[in-house]
Write a protein that holds these residues in place. Structure first.
Motif, PDB file in Angstrom:
ATOM      1  N   ASP A 154       0.858  -1.182   0.000  1.00 37.42           N
ATOM      2  CA  ASP A 154       0.000   0.000   0.000  1.00 37.42           C
ATOM      3  C   ASP A 154       0.897   1.235   0.000  1.00 37.42           C
ATOM      4  OD1 ASP A 154      -2.211   1.550  -0.041  1.00 37.42           O
ATOM      5  OD2 ASP A 154      -2.989   0.906   1.916  1.00 37.42           O
ATOM      6  N   ILE A 155       0.326   2.368  -0.357  1.00 34.65           N
ATOM      7  CA  ILE A 155       1.081   3.614  -0.259  1.00 34.65           C
ATOM      8  C   ILE A 155       0.578   4.383   0.951  1.00 34.65           C
ATOM      9  CG2 ILE A 155       1.345   3.686  -2.768  1.00 34.65           C
ATOM     10  CD1 ILE A 155      -0.650   6.051  -2.742  1.00 34.65           C
ATOM     11  N   LEU A 156       1.452   5.203   1.505  1.00 42.96           N
ATOM     12  CA  LEU A 156       1.042   6.068   2.613  1.00 42.96           C
ATOM     13  C   LEU A 156       1.713   7.432   2.426  1.00 42.96           C
ATOM     14  CD1 LEU A 156       3.689   6.181   4.701  1.00 42.96           C
ATOM     15  CD2 LEU A 156       2.847   3.932   5.307  1.00 42.96           C
ATOM     16  N   PHE A 157       1.074   8.425   3.001  1.00 45.45           N
ATOM     17  CA  PHE A 157       1.607   9.782   2.926  1.00 45.45           C
ATOM     18  C   PHE A 157       2.148  10.176   4.282  1.00 45.45           C
ATOM     19  CE2 PHE A 157      -1.792   9.545  -0.243  1.00 45.45           C
ATOM     20  CZ  PHE A 157      -1.092   9.911  -1.376  1.00 45.45           C
ATOM     21  N   ILE A 158       3.274  10.833   4.252  1.00 53.07           N
ATOM     22  CA  ILE A 158       3.840  11.395   5.474  1.00 53.07           C
ATOM     23  C   ILE A 158       3.839  12.910   5.316  1.00 53.07           C
ATOM     24  CG2 ILE A 158       5.914  11.604   6.878  1.00 53.07           C
ATOM     25  CD1 ILE A 158       6.515   8.723   6.311  1.00 53.07           C
ATOM     26  N   GLU A 159       3.147  13.575   6.229  1.00 54.20           N
ATOM     27  CA  GLU A 159       2.984  15.021   6.179  1.00 54.20           C
ATOM     28  C   GLU A 159       3.754  15.660   7.337  1.00 54.20           C
ATOM     29  OE1 GLU A 159      -1.648  14.726   4.567  1.00 54.20           O
ATOM     30  OE2 GLU A 159      -1.193  15.563   6.553  1.00 54.20           O
ATOM     31  N   SER A 160       4.379  16.772   7.028  1.00 53.39           N
ATOM     32  CA  SER A 160       5.089  17.537   8.059  1.00 53.39           C
ATOM     33  C   SER A 160       4.625  18.987   8.015  1.00 53.39           C
ATOM     34  CB  SER A 160       6.599  17.475   7.845  1.00 53.39           C
ATOM     35  OG  SER A 160       7.059  16.139   7.965  1.00 53.39           O
ATOM     36  N   SER A 161       4.563  19.603   9.185  1.00 49.38           N
ATOM     37  CA  SER A 161       4.205  21.022   9.258  1.00 49.38           C
ATOM     38  C   SER A 161       5.006  21.676  10.378  1.00 49.38           C
ATOM     39  CB  SER A 161       2.710  21.198   9.493  1.00 49.38           C
ATOM     40  OG  SER A 161       2.363  20.737  10.784  1.00 49.38           O
ATOM     41  N   LEU A 162       5.216  23.039  10.248  1.00 50.92           N
ATOM     42  CA  LEU A 162       5.971  23.801  11.245  1.00 50.92           C
ATOM     43  C   LEU A 162       5.066  24.868  11.851  1.00 50.92           C
ATOM     44  CD1 LEU A 162       9.387  24.263   9.398  1.00 50.92           C
ATOM     45  CD2 LEU A 162       8.933  22.785  11.367  1.00 50.92           C
ATOM     46  N   SER A 163       5.321  25.145  13.112  1.00 51.20           N
ATOM     47  CA  SER A 163       4.585  26.216  13.791  1.00 51.20           C
ATOM     48  C   SER A 163       5.518  26.845  14.815  1.00 51.20           C
ATOM     49  CB  SER A 163       3.331  25.663  14.466  1.00 51.20           C
ATOM     50  OG  SER A 163       3.675  24.681  15.425  1.00 51.20           O
ATOM     51  N   ARG A 164       5.253  28.123  15.141  1.00 53.20           N
ATOM     52  CA  ARG A 164       6.093  28.808  16.123  1.00 53.20           C
ATOM     53  C   ARG A 164       6.062  28.056  17.439  1.00 53.20           C
ATOM     54  NH1 ARG A 164       6.778  34.346  14.940  1.00 53.20           N
ATOM     55  NH2 ARG A 164       7.922  34.423  16.905  1.00 53.20           N
ATOM     56  N   GLY A 165       7.257  27.897  18.039  1.00 51.39           N
ATOM     57  CA  GLY A 165       7.313  27.159  19.294  1.00 51.39           C
ATOM     58  C   GLY A 165       8.720  27.107  19.836  1.00 51.39           C
ATOM     59  N   ARG A 166       9.064  25.976  20.467  1.00 48.95           N
ATOM     60  CA  ARG A 166      10.373  25.837  21.111  1.00 48.95           C
ATOM     61  C   ARG A 166      11.152  24.621  20.595  1.00 48.95           C
ATOM     62  NH1 ARG A 166       8.864  26.985  27.505  1.00 48.95           N
ATOM     63  NH2 ARG A 166       8.008  29.099  27.182  1.00 48.95           N
ATOM     64  N   GLY A 167      10.869  24.196  19.401  1.00 46.60           N
ATOM     65  CA  GLY A 167      11.642  23.104  18.817  1.00 46.60           C
ATOM     66  C   GLY A 167      11.171  21.720  19.218  1.00 46.60           C
ATOM     67  N   GLN A 168       9.897  21.566  19.580  1.00 41.96           N
ATOM     68  CA  GLN A 168       9.390  20.265  19.983  1.00 41.96           C
ATOM     69  C   GLN A 168       8.966  19.449  18.758  1.00 41.96           C
ATOM     70  OE1 GLN A 168       6.242  20.948  22.774  1.00 41.96           O
ATOM     71  NE2 GLN A 168       7.615  21.486  24.463  1.00 41.96           N
ATOM     72  N   LEU A 169       9.042  18.111  18.910  1.00 40.32           N
ATOM     73  CA  LEU A 169       8.635  17.196  17.839  1.00 40.32           C
ATOM     74  C   LEU A 169       7.354  16.483  18.281  1.00 40.32           C
ATOM     75  CD1 LEU A 169       9.064  15.548  15.211  1.00 40.32           C
ATOM     76  CD2 LEU A 169      10.468  13.964  16.560  1.00 40.32           C
ATOM     77  N   THR A 170       6.326  16.534  17.419  1.00 42.07           N
ATOM     78  CA  THR A 170       5.052  15.853  17.686  1.00 42.07           C
ATOM     79  C   THR A 170       4.803  14.844  16.575  1.00 42.07           C
ATOM     80  OG1 THR A 170       4.155  17.842  18.741  1.00 42.07           O
ATOM     81  CG2 THR A 170       2.576  16.162  18.033  1.00 42.07           C
ATOM     82  N   LEU A 171       4.453  13.625  16.982  1.00 40.45           N
ATOM     83  CA  LEU A 171       4.154  12.551  16.028  1.00 40.45           C
ATOM     84  C   LEU A 171       2.712  12.113  16.225  1.00 40.45           C
ATOM     85  CD1 LEU A 171       7.391  10.394  16.527  1.00 40.45           C
ATOM     86  CD2 LEU A 171       6.953  12.091  14.750  1.00 40.45           C
ATOM     87  N   SER A 172       1.999  11.877  15.149  1.00 40.02           N
ATOM     88  CA  SER A 172       0.610  11.430  15.231  1.00 40.02           C
ATOM     89  C   SER A 172       0.319  10.482  14.079  1.00 40.02           C
ATOM     90  CB  SER A 172      -0.350  12.622  15.198  1.00 40.02           C
ATOM     91  OG  SER A 172      -0.201  13.355  13.998  1.00 40.02           O
ATOM     92  N   GLY A 173      -0.815   9.800  14.193  1.00 42.67           N
ATOM     93  CA  GLY A 173      -1.184   8.826  13.166  1.00 42.67           C
ATOM     94  C   GLY A 173      -1.095   7.400  13.657  1.00 42.67           C
ATOM     95  N   GLN A 174      -1.060   7.204  14.993  1.00 37.69           N
ATOM     96  CA  GLN A 174      -0.973   5.878  15.615  1.00 37.69           C
ATOM     97  C   GLN A 174       0.241   5.122  15.084  1.00 37.69           C
ATOM     98  OE1 GLN A 174      -4.718   3.877  15.693  1.00 37.69           O
ATOM     99  NE2 GLN A 174      -4.004   2.213  16.979  1.00 37.69           N
ATOM    100  N   LEU A 175       1.386   5.725  15.300  1.00 38.53           N
ATOM    101  CA  LEU A 175       2.639   5.129  14.835  1.00 38.53           C
ATOM    102  C   LEU A 175       3.187   4.156  15.873  1.00 38.53           C
ATOM    103  CD1 LEU A 175       4.422   8.299  13.406  1.00 38.53           C
ATOM    104  CD2 LEU A 175       2.825   6.753  12.264  1.00 38.53           C
TER     105      LEU A 175
END
Length: 828
Positions: free
Chosen positions: A640-661
């Motif tokens: 199957d194919i899957l898409f990986i999306e990334s986005s940036l927002s003002r903050g303090r350099g934190q990494l957030t992962l979602s999508g039930q990885l």
């Protein structure tokens, strides 16, 4: 108490009267008249009884000396002394052989027998104690001292209760002993004298001679009565136990006699009706067993079981169990084999006609046939067909059996959790039966079938055992020549069976079990292969199932292709068969209702009959948005194919992962971010952005769990795109894992991923250089229209995937501390 009970009263007054009338003194007269009792007595010794006062007994005298003494006494005063022997002696008894206490007796009657012996009927009168012996020849004489009876007054309550207890105990004994006449109870009830009652019961009690002598030597009447009552209570207990035992034994004997009688009647009826009797049935089984090709051990075990059946009650539950066991042994194909067909060209033709593609599997089968043709004693290999559902793993077993000319059996292992399903139950259990392996061989009627173990990866385990461990013996070529089923109890040879296991996933198979099998991977089909499978197999099958003739309906290739691309997304053809079935049902409805229908189903008819397409042909979403990268993944139902999306927002350099990885994909994301931070200058990223902007990485369809080592380069590419705001190359997908130093690692499931990419309209694929051999094994038909980029390092991936220009409306980064706009770094 025994039959001697009537010898004192009833027999004395009946049997003696048959000879002639004799006078018997009453007990009170006997024990009260002491004036005429001599002090010197001639002694008659008794071996087996003790004479009590007032009791009448017959005595047979056989010794000559005693005969003379008895005759002399009968002619004179008719008085003798009677004393019991301590022990039996072959010679004349001496004073040491006799007790000290005896009873003086009166001879009531003497009868001379034809053989010269004498029978005398004597009545006891008074107890005596020997003071001294006067002479021993010609017979014993002794000086004696008479002992008066000492019994308390009958008027005392204790004495009345004691006498009543003695009578009740006597009545109980009489009721428990059916051999004693009912007249005895009447005789006991008529006794009024407590002394005589005690002597009477003591004389007739069924106890040892020494115990009776102790009662005789107990001169206190009350004490004698208490001892007597103890003996009588013990006698009652013994008689009750004896009665219970006899009652149970009688019931058992009656039941056995009844069953025997019924069995004989059944046997006669069966013979009259021409039916088989149990003996005939056993002999028929023995005759069949003589023709079997089994081992000596199995033959001996079988005949031993038949002999056991012959000794058994045909109505017993064990009879049916043993007979079923013997029949099971007879029905098994011991060393019975079908002849293999070694025409390899024919076998290849059958495999090719039944299955499109699967070249690797078919090549392995042809290799097996070739070796078997050269060496007829080759042990059957254990093949494991591994792949997504619907690719034809199970049906391939049928084709192999057809090409070999062997019988075919299938055993479903999905959800199996009881070890006894493999090894069988011990036949001592109720409802015991052999395991499914032996049961299927019984159905196959040969010992070398093609045996499909379906869904071996779905075997479960619980408190009843581990079926996977039980399968180790079945699937080990070094052990299965002597497979022992718990029910069968003798070894069975499975070495000639061609076992073929199927699995969707190898992760859930125990390593020892997986080690015993030769894993053959079956990947999905291309669109062209699916069209051929539909035309050759699926459409004719559905037409037959729905009662439509082939001449009445045809489905165009374009229509089948539209069903494949718009209504299915799978590696196999199971969903495709369902959709074709839906099309055929629509036509069947129209035929049944006499409505118009297209005899040739074309592509334009498909959407009218199945509704709007479920899946879009081209899933690729373009490259207009930064940070969206297409990855390739392997699933249990194919690629199957899957898409990986990334986005940036003002903050303090934190990494957030979602999508039930899963944990592996989370580690890949962290590794990708660390790589970008350490190589920011090379990629063209301002390092200050990492400190002032939060990164969010998301994989859509969050309800579906995702994990695996395939998304490393996809994530690093997505992050690089969002940090640089650069466009991604169109129609590009990638798969591979990365390390901290930027090394690209190979991954698995290449064929499934290639097929998924083709279904999604992908034109180019990026993967590790070491996966090149996997692509070459897939075959040109699967890779047609695709361009592959093989890489070793992450920088190569970014060079291929990222375009020089930025996306439209590129994000402008602002550092909070400098309050100024920072343009993306220009390309190096």
């Amino acid at each position: 108490m025994n039959r001697e009970l009537i010898s004192s009263l009833v027999m004395a007054r009946q049997d003696v009267e048959n000879v002639e009338m004799i006078e018997i003194a009453s007990p009170d007269e006997v024990m009260e008249n002491e004036n005429n009792l001599p002090t010197d007595l001639s002694l008659l010794s008794l071996r087996n009884t003790v004479l009590f006062p007032g009791i009448v007994i017959p005595v047979t005298v056989t010794r000559a000396k005693f005969i003379k003494m008895v005759k002399k006494a009968y002619r004179t005063d008719k008085t003798i002394g009677v004393i019991a022997q301590i022990r039996h002696t072959p010679n004349e008894p001496t004073p040491e052989d006799l007790y000290k206490v005896g009873t003086i007796a009166t001879i009531l009657k003497m009868i001379v027998l034809p053989d010269g012996n004498v029978t005398v009927i004597i009545q006891g009168r008074r107890r005596f104690e020997v003071l001294q012996y006067n002479q021993t020849e010609p017979h014993l004489t002794a000086s004696v001292r008479y002992i008066p009876d000492n019994f308390p007054s009958v008027r005392k309550k204790e004495v009345k209760a004691l006498i009543q207890s003695l009578k009740e105990a006597a009545y109980k004994i009489l009721s428990l002993n059916p051999e004693i006449p009912k007249d005895a109870q009447m005789a006991i009830s008529n006794i009024d004298s407590p002394s005589f009652l005690t002597h009477f019961l003591s004389s007739n009690l069924n106890i040892e001679i020494n115990e009776k002598q102790l009662l005789l030597e107990t001169f206190d009447g009350s004490e004698q009565a208490h001892k007597l009552l103890e003996h009588m209570m013990k006698e009652i207990q013994v008689l009750e136990i004896k009665r219970d035992i006899q009652s149970k034994a009688s019931l058992d004997i009656d039941q056995q006699q009844r069953e025997y009688y019924l069995r004989q009647q059944i046997k006669v009826l069966q013979e009259e009706l021409g039916l088989e009797t149990p003996d005939q049935e056993v002999e028929k089984l023995r005759a069949k067993g003589a023709k079997k090709k089994w081992s000596k051990e199995a033959n001996e075990h079988f005949n031993k079981e038949l002999n056991k059946i012959l000794r058994m009650n045909s109505m017993a539950p064990e009879y049916g169990v043993s007979l079923t066991y013997a029949e099971t042994m007879i029905e098994l194909p011991w060393n019975e084999y079908t002849k293999d067909n070694f025409d390899l060209k024919r076998a290849k033709k059958i495999l090719d006609s039944d299955h499109s593609g699967l070249d690797k599997v078919k090549e392995r089968i042809i290799e097996y046939l070739a070796v078997l043709k050269l060496r007829s004693d080759m042990k059957a290999p254990i093949l494991c067909l591994y792949g997504p559902p619907g690719v034809g793993k199970t049906s391939l077993g049928k084709s192999i059996a057809k090409s070999l000319g062997r019988n075919y059996v299938r055993m479903a292992l999905g959800g199996l959790h009881d070890e006894a399903e493999i090894r069988g139950h011990r036949k001592t259990y109720i409802g015991a039966m052999p395991g499914k392996v032996i049961q299927n061989l019984q159905k196959a009627k040969s010992s070398n079938p093609v045996f499909v173990l379906d869904e071996i990866d779905k075997v479960s385990r619980d408190f009843r055992g581990d079926p996977s461990s039980a399968l180790l013996e079945v699937l080990d070529p070094e052990q299965n020549s002597s497979f022992k089923d718990n029910y069968l109890e003798v070894d069975y040879d499975l070495s000639k069976v061609l076992f073929i296991a199927t699995a969707n996933s190898l992760d859930t198979i125990q390593p020892p079990l997986r080690d015993r099998m030769e894993i053959i991977e079956i990947s999905g089909y291309t669109v062209e292969e699916k069209i051929e499978i539909a035309k050759k197999h699926l459409v004719p099958k559905q037409l037959e199932q729905h009662g439509i003739k082939v001449k009445d309906l045809r489905i165009d290739d374009k229509a089948i292709q539209k069903v494949i691309e718009g209504y299915t997304r799978e590696s196999g053809v199971r969903r495709l068969e369902q959709q074709i079935g839906t099309l055929v049902r629509k036509i069947a409805k129209a035929i049944a209702m006499q409505e118009e229908y297209p005899k040739l189903v074309k592509a334009e008819h498909v959407e009218k009959m199945l509704g709007a397409p479920v899946f879009d042909h081209d899933l690729y979403e373009g490259n207009e948005t930064a940070g969206v990268v297409t990855g390739l993944a392997w699933t249990s139902v194919g690629g199957d194919i899957l898409f990986i999306e990334s986005s940036l927002s003002r903050g303090r350099g934190q990494l957030t992962l979602s999508g039930q990885l899963g944990d592996v994909m989370k580690e890949s994301a962290v590794t990708a971010l660390s790589y970008l931070k350490s190589h920011a200058d090379e990629i063209g990223i301002d390092y200050r952005i990492f400190q002032h902007y939060d990164l969010h990485v998301h994989v859509p369809q969050g309800a579906v769990p995702k994990d695996g080592p395939s998304a490393g380069i996809t994530m690093v590419t997505s992050m690089a795109s969002i940090f640089t705001q650069r466009k991604l190359k169109q129609n590009l997908a990638m798969t591979g894992e990365i390390t901290l130093r930027g090394k690209v690692l190979p991954v698995g499931g290449i064929k499934e991923k290639i097929l998924a990419a083709k279904r999604a309209g992908i034109k180019e694929i990026v993967m590790c250089y070491k996966n090149r051999k996997d692509v070459e094994e897939v075959g040109a038909g699967y890779t047609e229209g695709l361009t592959f980029h093989y890489v070793d390092y992450v920088q190569e991936v970014l060079d291929i995937a990222l375009l020089p220009e930025q996306v439209e409306n590129a994000m402008k980064f602002i550092l909070p501390d400098e309050k100024k706009e920072i343009q993306p770094v220009e390309m190096l």
